[in-house]
Design a protein around this motif. Structure first.
Motif, PDB file in Angstrom:
ATOM      1  N   MET A 105      54.416  24.891  12.067  1.00 36.94           N
ATOM      2  CA  MET A 105      53.051  24.982  12.584  1.00 36.94           C
ATOM      3  C   MET A 105      52.365  26.246  12.086  1.00 36.94           C
ATOM      4  O   MET A 105      53.022  27.204  11.657  1.00 36.94           O
ATOM      5  N   GLU A 115      47.898  24.530  14.752  1.00 34.91           N
ATOM      6  CA  GLU A 115      47.997  23.213  14.128  1.00 34.91           C
ATOM      7  C   GLU A 115      49.437  22.919  13.715  1.00 34.91           C
ATOM      8  O   GLU A 115      50.085  23.730  13.053  1.00 34.91           O
ATOM      9  N   ILE A 116      49.907  21.746  14.103  1.00 34.06           N
ATOM     10  CA  ILE A 116      51.269  21.311  13.793  1.00 34.06           C
ATOM     11  C   ILE A 116      51.266  20.671  12.410  1.00 34.06           C
ATOM     12  O   ILE A 116      50.553  19.691  12.170  1.00 34.06           O
ATOM     13  N   PRO A 166      49.792  24.434  20.809  1.00 35.78           N
ATOM     14  CA  PRO A 166      49.951  23.552  19.646  1.00 35.78           C
ATOM     15  C   PRO A 166      48.950  22.412  19.688  1.00 35.78           C
ATOM     16  O   PRO A 166      48.576  21.923  20.750  1.00 35.78           O
TER      17      PRO A 166
END
Length: 791
Positions: free
Chosen positions: A442, A448-449, A653
């Protein structure tokens, strides 16, 4: 006197007249348009138009799920029975009292069955038990031998000339039989051509047709039973709402060619019952079909509760439509129900999200069904059309290439491709035959994954056929998404030593603990606590905080936990997102999406990062090494934690990069940890020493990188971890971030029940990932290149 008696009567009449007039005015002025609209609707017929489901794409716009128009070959038994010689002759004999031939038998013996009808006597027809039976038989005989033959039969049935007259004795029967036999030949040829162009074997086609026939017969029997019982009225209502017994066609072949459609259209007269059904079907592109299937999810038929809800709406709509007078409230309800049934309720042929993103964003992805309304009018029919609306696209933060690379590595690990050796280089024996685990990548600056991989990796077929629900005694066989689902109670993998950076920060910032960079504790290989002796990985002597992180000294952190106390450790854990009571943020916990008003459902199970109870010195010591009472730990949470250590800011996340039709998703600002940079620097230096120090637990991976990717040496800050779960082999962790100075990638690797330390399983697994060309290209071009320039 008389006038006085008339006056009250006149007054009453005038009041009544006024009330009637008022109602008439209201009807004329206020409700006339409403009732006119209702009158028009009563003569309207509607046909649904399918919608296109929105696409799911990765961060680079590559489709992971799309929708396309597909053609299915369908078969209606009732249409075949009424429209072909084989069906007509077969059921003529059924009405005459013989059992039904199977479809293959009827097709093979169509000439024989048709010719044998010539031996039927008219008095046998007259002797049939019911007028309806005679009428149905007449339908089939007229279809076979023509209107003139049936008229002659009907005339004789009404007269006295029925005794011994056979159908073959009637004028014109032989001529019509010749035509029937010619039709049989054409129909059989058309069936053979259809099987060939649709890619079916002839015997397979016949078997499928017979299954459809048996299904229709079963429904007839159920219907007759309901007709005769207490459910008679409900049964009749069901028929009104759902149509004839076999109204739902049987699909014989999916995704047939346009040649098949052309053949069915051209030879429709010889292929009675066959049709082409066009649908918008969900497609998972072949190249990425099995990439992240548990995250993308899948679609399936509507659930029973969807069907029940749709039936209730149709039932209520039928009730209201049958009334001759409706109140304004009922008219409003009628309008709402029409929209609900026409545009919202799921049809049996439609697909809905059942897992993952497909389920979480069902309301966005689904789109809106259209319709065509035909209204019967005196001069000419009018047609209105509402075009279907396409569903919205959902763009994920996942990178397909990275996701595939992570999954391939876990596939290797699952089959024990790792050459597992100890520090002396000897192969370690007696390990489990298969391993399971997860990898998370991430962006720590946005949350953002980039990759969310699990292994063993269920295929898309596993998910769609619900094989992922299988449970096994061996924990590695339990198919679940290990990156976000910690498993059932008793299988929860603690954070192990990956939690030690959090413990170290608790010691550094808690007033009165006197823990600094230079604080040293004695490690003699074990520590006496009450009547128990707890051990360490080695004899480290006097050791400082950075070295304790690098060598993962349990005794140091036992002493730190005792000095800091449970409350300080819990407070620091809360800063890093543990124990907040919120989910991990993929769907329901994503504050950004919630603020945009995005309708979401739960796509699949996510762990709640709950802090378990604990108030003793023993609890504080165990929590300091990541063993308890921190529960429900997942690789996604550990990667998020590592990103926060590297940047000083906790960012939840996120799996969604963009939603079509919604405002741009704002940058994730995150929440500052509120920890001084000097304290963070101590922990970061300790995590760098994990890789660089000659005694660091990550040194073996560092040596490997010197050979395979020397440009990565000195760039990774990490922490190994080994966690214990009662009744299981050891759990192996490796997590961190890179580059050290400006973190742009956070990661976590978990290998469950492998019986090895973090340095022996999870760290080598990450090494396998770093050797992947796609991973090296990604790191060189996007991670280790300074923003706005080359590396």
């Amino acid at each position: 006197m008389r006038k006085r008696r008339i006056a009250p009567v006149f007054a009453v009449l005038m009041v009544g007249f006024a009330l009637v007039s008022t109602r008439l005015v209201k009807l004329q002025a206020l409700e006339s348009e409403m009732w006119l609209r209702e009158s028009e609707r009563s003569t309207a017929s509607f046909r649904s138009l399918p919608f296109e489901r929105g696409w799911i794409m990765d961060r680079r716009g590559r489709p992971l799920a799309r929708t396309e128009e597909v053609l299915d070959l369908t078969f209606r038994y009732r249409g075949w029975r009424r429209g072909t010689v084989a069906g007509q002759a077969c059921h003529a004999w059924v009405l005459l009292g013989l059992s039904r031939n199977s479809v293959p038998e009827a097709v093979a013996q169509a000439e024989k069955l048709s010719a044998a009808l010539g031996d039927v006597r008219i008095d046998e027809i007259a002797a049939l038990s019911s007028r309806q039976r005679r009428r149905d038989l007449g339908f089939y005989l007229e279809r076979l031998f023509g209107e003139e033959i049936w008229d002659e039969i009907a005339n004789r049935l009404q007269g006295e000339r029925t005794a011994a007259v056979r159908l073959a004795d009637l004028d014109g029967f032989d001529r019509m039989l010749t035509r029937v036999l010619a039709r049989v030949k054409r129909e059989r040829e058309a069936l053979h051509s259809l099987a060939k162009v649709a890619g079916l074997r002839s015997d397979q086609l016949m078997a499928d047709m017979e299954r459809a026939a048996a299904r229709a017969d079963d429904r007839v029997q159920v219907g007759l039973a309901k007709e005769a019982g207490d459910e008679r009225e409900l049964y009749r209502r069901e028929q009104e709402l759902h149509g004839e017994f076999d109204a739902d066609p049987t699909r014989l072949a999916r995704r047939v060619s346009y040649d098949t459609r052309t053949l069915v259209a051209i030879r429709q007269g010889e292929l009675g019952g066959f049709g082409i059904h066009m649908e918008m079907r969900r497609i998972y592109p072949e190249g990425v079909r099995d990439v992240a299937p548990g995250i993308v999810g899948h679609v399936g038929s509507p659930q029973p509760e969807d069907r029940d809800r749709a039936f209730e709406h149709r039932l209520r709509l039928s009730d209201l439509s049958s009334l001759t007078a409706l109140s304004p409230e009922e008219l409003d309800e009628l309008e709402r129900l029409r929209i609900q049934v026409r545009e919202v309720d799921y049809l049996l042929s439609e697909e809905r999200g059942r897992l993952g993103v497909e389920a979480a964003f069902e309301d966005l992805l689904r789109g809106k069904r259209g319709w065509i309304a035909t209204r019967e009018q005196v001069e000419s029919d009018s047609v209105e059309r509402e075009q279907p609306q396409r569903g919205l696209n959902v763009v994920l933060t996942l990178d397909t290439d990275l996701q595939r690379a992570c999954e391939e590595v876990l596939d290797q690990v699952f089959t024990r491709a790792l050459d597992v050796r100890n520090d002396e280089g000897d192969v370690i024996e007696g390990l489990p035959a298969q391993w399971a685990g997860a990898i998370v990548l991430m962006d720590p600056n946005t949350g953002e994954i980039l990759a969310l991989a699990t292994g063993p990796r269920p295929s898309r077929d596993d998910y769609e056929q619900r094989r992922y629900w299988l449970d096994h005694e061996d924990s590695w066989k339990r198919i679940r998404h290990r990156a976000v689902d910690p498993g059932r109670s008793g299988d929860l993998p603690p954070a192990g030593s990956t939690f030690k950076p959090v413990s170290a920060l608790a010691g550094l910032v808690t007033p009165g603990t006197s823990i600094t960079r230079g604080t040293r504790f004695l490690c003699e290989g074990s520590l006496e606590v009450g009547d128990r002796s707890i051990g360490c990985l080695g004899y480290h002597g006097e050791i400082g905080l950075e070295e304790a992180l690098a060598r993962s000294c349990n005794i140091y952190f036992y002493r730190l936990g005792r000095a800091v106390g449970i409350e300080a450790l819990r407070e620091m854990a809360l800063r890093f997102g543990f124990g907040s009571g919120r989910r991990s943020g993929l769907f329901l916990g994503n504050e950004v999406l919630e603020s945009l008003g995005v309708p979401m459902r739960s796509g699949f199970h996510e762990a709640r990062p709950v802090l378990g109870p604990g108030d003793s010195v023993s609890d504080a010591m165990r929590l300091a090494i990541g063993q308890a009472p921190l529960d429900d730990v997942t690789p996604l949470q550990i990667a998020t934690m590592m990103g926060a250590v590297g940047t000083g800011t906790l960012r939840p996340p996120s799996l969604v990069a963009e939603l079509e039709g919604y405002p741009p998703i704002p940058a994730r600002g995150g929440r500052s940890l509120g920890i001084p940079e000097g304290s963070l620097a101590v922990v970061r230096d300790g995590m760098a020493a994990v890789m660089d120090s000659e005694m660091g637990t990550g040194r073996r991976l560092n040596e490997q990188l010197k050979e395979s990717a020397p440009w990565l040496v000195g760039k990774i800050a990490a922490k190994t971890g080994t966690a214990q779960v009662g009744g299981h082999q050891d759990q192996s962790w490796f997590a961190g971030y890179l580059p050290r100075d400006t973190p742009r990638l956070a990661f976590a690797v978990l290998i469950e029940d492998c019986g090895l330390h973090g340095s022996e399983a999870a760290a080598p697994t990450f090494g396998l990932l770093l050797e992947k060309p796609v991973m090296q290209s990604f790191l060189a071009e996007e991670i280790l290149t300074p923003p706005g320039g080359r590396r």
